[in-house]
Scaffold this motif. Structure first.
Motif, short mmCIF file in Angstrom:
data_model
loop_
_atom_site.label_atom_id
_atom_site.label_comp_id
_atom_site.label_asym_id
_atom_site.label_seq_id
_atom_site.Cartn_x
_atom_site.Cartn_y
_atom_site.Cartn_z
N LEU A 9 0.82 -1.20 0.00
CA LEU A 9 0.00 0.00 0.00
C LEU A 9 0.86 1.26 0.00
O LEU A 9 0.63 2.17 -0.80
N TYR A 10 1.84 1.31 0.87
CA TYR A 10 2.68 2.51 0.96
C TYR A 10 3.49 2.72 -0.32
O TYR A 10 3.58 3.85 -0.83
N LEU A 11 4.05 1.67 -0.86
CA LEU A 11 4.85 1.79 -2.08
C LEU A 11 3.98 2.24 -3.24
O LEU A 11 4.36 3.12 -4.02
N ALA A 12 2.79 1.68 -3.35
CA ALA A 12 1.89 2.05 -4.45
C ALA A 12 1.42 3.50 -4.31
O ALA A 12 1.37 4.24 -5.30
N LEU A 13 1.07 3.92 -3.11
CA LEU A 13 0.60 5.30 -2.91
C LEU A 13 1.71 6.32 -3.16
O LEU A 13 1.47 7.37 -3.76
N ILE A 14 2.90 6.02 -2.71
CA ILE A 14 4.01 6.95 -2.90
C ILE A 14 4.34 7.10 -4.39
O ILE A 14 4.47 8.22 -4.90
N THR A 15 4.45 5.97 -5.09
CA THR A 15 4.83 6.06 -6.50
C THR A 15 3.72 6.67 -7.35
O THR A 15 4.00 7.44 -8.27
N SER A 16 2.47 6.34 -7.04
CA SER A 16 1.38 6.92 -7.84
C SER A 16 1.25 8.42 -7.58
O SER A 16 0.98 9.19 -8.50
N SER A 17 1.47 8.86 -6.35
CA SER A 17 1.41 10.29 -6.08
C SER A 17 2.57 11.02 -6.74
O SER A 17 2.40 12.13 -7.26
N LEU A 18 3.76 10.41 -6.75
CA LEU A 18 4.89 11.03 -7.45
C LEU A 18 4.64 11.08 -8.96
O LEU A 18 4.98 12.07 -9.62
N THR A 19 4.04 10.02 -9.52
CA THR A 19 3.71 10.02 -10.93
C THR A 19 2.70 11.12 -11.24
O THR A 19 2.81 11.82 -12.26
N LEU A 20 1.73 11.29 -10.38
CA LEU A 20 0.72 12.34 -10.56
C LEU A 20 1.35 13.72 -10.50
O LEU A 20 1.05 14.60 -11.32
N LEU A 21 2.25 13.94 -9.54
CA LEU A 21 2.92 15.24 -9.42
C LEU A 21 3.80 15.54 -10.62
O LEU A 21 3.82 16.68 -11.13
N VAL A 22 4.54 14.56 -11.09
CA VAL A 22 5.40 14.77 -12.26
C VAL A 22 4.54 15.03 -13.49
O VAL A 22 4.88 15.88 -14.33
#
Length: 107
Positions: A9-22
């Motif tokens: 959960l943490y890995l998926a949320l962190i990477t998806s939020s970084l992808t969204l920000l980029v």
């Protein structure tokens, strides 16, 4: 919650939020941003789950070693102090003498 699920959960949320920000920073279209975010969410959720399984397996072995050491210490301490034994309770099924003490009342 299991460790593998937390890692996933943490890995998926962190990477998806970084992808969204980029994606917002590069001002790409909304559909491309959502598509990339969902792909990274799913991919890293699966990757995190697999990594979590290996981490749980490794940590489980370490925890079992620690628990076995604690049990050895506790068993050594408990041998010094004998525990008082409780008397065994006798089981007596109901018989006709027990029914004499029962009173019936009607309302």
């Amino acid at each position: 919650m299991a460790l593998k699920l937390r890692i996933s959960l943490y890995l998926a949320l962190i990477t998806s939020s970084l992808t969204l920000l980029v994606g917002m920073h590069n001002s790409i279209t909304l559909t491309a941003m959502v598509n990339r975010t969902l792909v990274s969410l799913v991919f890293f959720a699966i990757l995190g789950f697999v990594c979590g399984q290996y981490a749980e397996r490794f940590l489980k072995e370490k925890l079992e070693e620690i628990e076995s050491k604690d049990m050895n210490i506790e068993s050594a301490n408990s041998d010094d102090e004998p525990e008082p034994e409780l008397p065994v309770a006798e089981f007596e099924p109901l018989n006709t003498k027990d029914f004499e003490n029962i009173t019936l009342t009607q309302k």
